[in-house]
Design an enzyme around this catalytic site. Structure first.
Site, short mmCIF file in Angstrom:
data_model
loop_
_atom_site.label_atom_id
_atom_site.label_comp_id
_atom_site.label_asym_id
_atom_site.label_seq_id
_atom_site.Cartn_x
_atom_site.Cartn_y
_atom_site.Cartn_z
N LYS A 73 -31.34 28.24 44.86
CA LYS A 73 -30.67 29.37 44.22
C LYS A 73 -31.72 30.24 43.53
CE LYS A 73 -26.91 27.37 45.54
NZ LYS A 73 -26.11 27.88 46.67
N ASP A 116 -23.22 11.79 40.53
CA ASP A 116 -24.18 12.84 40.20
C ASP A 116 -25.18 12.97 41.35
OD1 ASP A 116 -26.15 14.48 39.22
OD2 ASP A 116 -26.45 13.38 37.34
#
EC number: 2.1.1.186
Length: 365
Positions: A311, A265
């Site tokens: 983003k 992760d």
């Protein structure tokens, strides 16, 4: 006719975000005006209330220190009814009606929006450049030979009927036509995303910073690496990379011996040897989460430098970037080190911005 504004070229769809940035930054600096933008036009205007402030405004910050603009042009004239018969004559007539901003210009660019409609203007603009350049030299507006050390004249055709006339200064402008740096996709890269990182390395880091951040033999971590587009750029420069992703990394990269793949992760991974020279990240995540994660790595010295993408949502994109970077910068400001931070909406970015953070000592700033 006379027109006094800052014209910003941008990615289609980002006109409002560009206008918001210009309004915020110029307004904070005391250069007051109002924005005008049209969705998907590929540009935005910031019209000044005080025409005398034009040159001072365009030098307030360089285009490479802005976020969304690709180019910032100081517009001092416009033609709203361009006729087919004598376009060169119309440009010269428009220039005669205004006060000359500089004694002479070193070059001229005839440009158009980066849109589907703009592409229909491209061929005309290329053909129009040669006779216009000759006429401008004859009229005393251009040097006999191109001199890129002097201000550049820009003729921007928003359509076949409307054009804006302005200038840029070499220290504050993009060197590229339309403000676009076009890169060739390397055939051996596993992903087109490699162009995003190359764009950042070439256009956001100075040569000195590139040597510092991308030293051969250095170590890097690539969070969200699959299939290896960003890792490719680092390996190409001789760096050892810890590639973090549950997906697979391209065999061509693994076979170099410079890449270690860890299926982990990205939010919980820590560097194998305690720290790395460079952290890169192109994970699809919320802006505030990414900004916090990057801050953790820099504050805790897990990474010396960082390059990452934020983003963007569909709305409030400029505000989103400011909020994320304000939070991150406040953490960095509390450290003994200094940081050179840039945020850019690059040509090869889509709905995202790229951030470069280079750590320096306070003495270097």
């Amino acid at each position: 006719m006379s027109d006094t504004s800052i014209l910003a070229y941008c990615r289609p769809g980002y006109e409002n975000d560009t206008a918001n940035e210009l309004t915020s930054r110029y307004g904070e600096a005391g250069f007051y005006g109002y924005p005008v933008s049209k969705k998907n036009s590929g540009f935005a205007h910031y019209h000044l209330y005080d025409a005398a402030q034009l040159e001072q405004t365009v030098t307030q910050f360089a285009v490479h220190d802005s976020i969304f603009p690709r180019q910032l042009v100081a517009v001092f004239a416009a033609i709203n009814d361009v006729e087919k018969e004598d376009r060169v004559g119309q440009v010269l007539d428009a220039l005669k009606e205004v006060e000359k901003p500089f004694s002479i210009f070193g070059a001229v660019d005839v440009e158009y929006p980066d849109t589907e409609e703009g592409k229909t203007l491209a061929k005309f603009c290329r053909k129009f450049t040669v006779p216009l350049r000759q006429a401008l030299r004859k009229a005393g507006w251009l040097t006999a030979k191109e001199n890129l050390g002097k201000p550049k004249l820009h003729i921007f055709f928003a359509s076949f009927e409307i054009c804006y006339i302005g200038f840029t200064l070499p220290s504050h402008a993009s060197r590229d036509h339309l403000g676009i740096c076009r890169l060739k996709f390397p055939s051996d890269s596993p992903s087109r995303s490699t162009l995003k990182l190359e764009d950042a390395l070439v256009n956001m880091l100075s040569n000195k910073q590139q040597s510092k951040v991308l030293r051969s033999g250095g170590r890097a971590v690539d969070l969200g690496a699959c299939p290896g587009g960003w890792t490719y750029q680092l390996v190409k420069r001789g760096m050892y990379v810890e590639a973090i992703d549950n997906g697979l990394i391209a065999d061509s990269l693994m076979s170099t011996g410079l890449v270690e793949h860890h299926a982990a992760d990205g939010f919980t991974y820590r560097p194998q040897f305690g720290r790395v020279d460079l952290l890169v990240c192109d994970m699809i995540e919320q802006p505030d989460r990414v900004a916090k994660l990057m801050g953790d790595w820099l504050v805790k010295h897990w990474a010396t430098h960082a390059i990452f993408n934020i983003k963007l949502p569909m709305k409030r994109r400029y505000e989103t970037v400011v909020e994320a970077m304000t939070s991150l910068n406040s953490r960095l400001d509390a450290l003994d080190d200094a940081f050179a931070v840039k945020v850019r909406h690059l040509y090869h970015d889509r709905d995202e911005v790229t951030v470069t953070i280079v750590r320096t000592s306070k003495d270097e700033v």
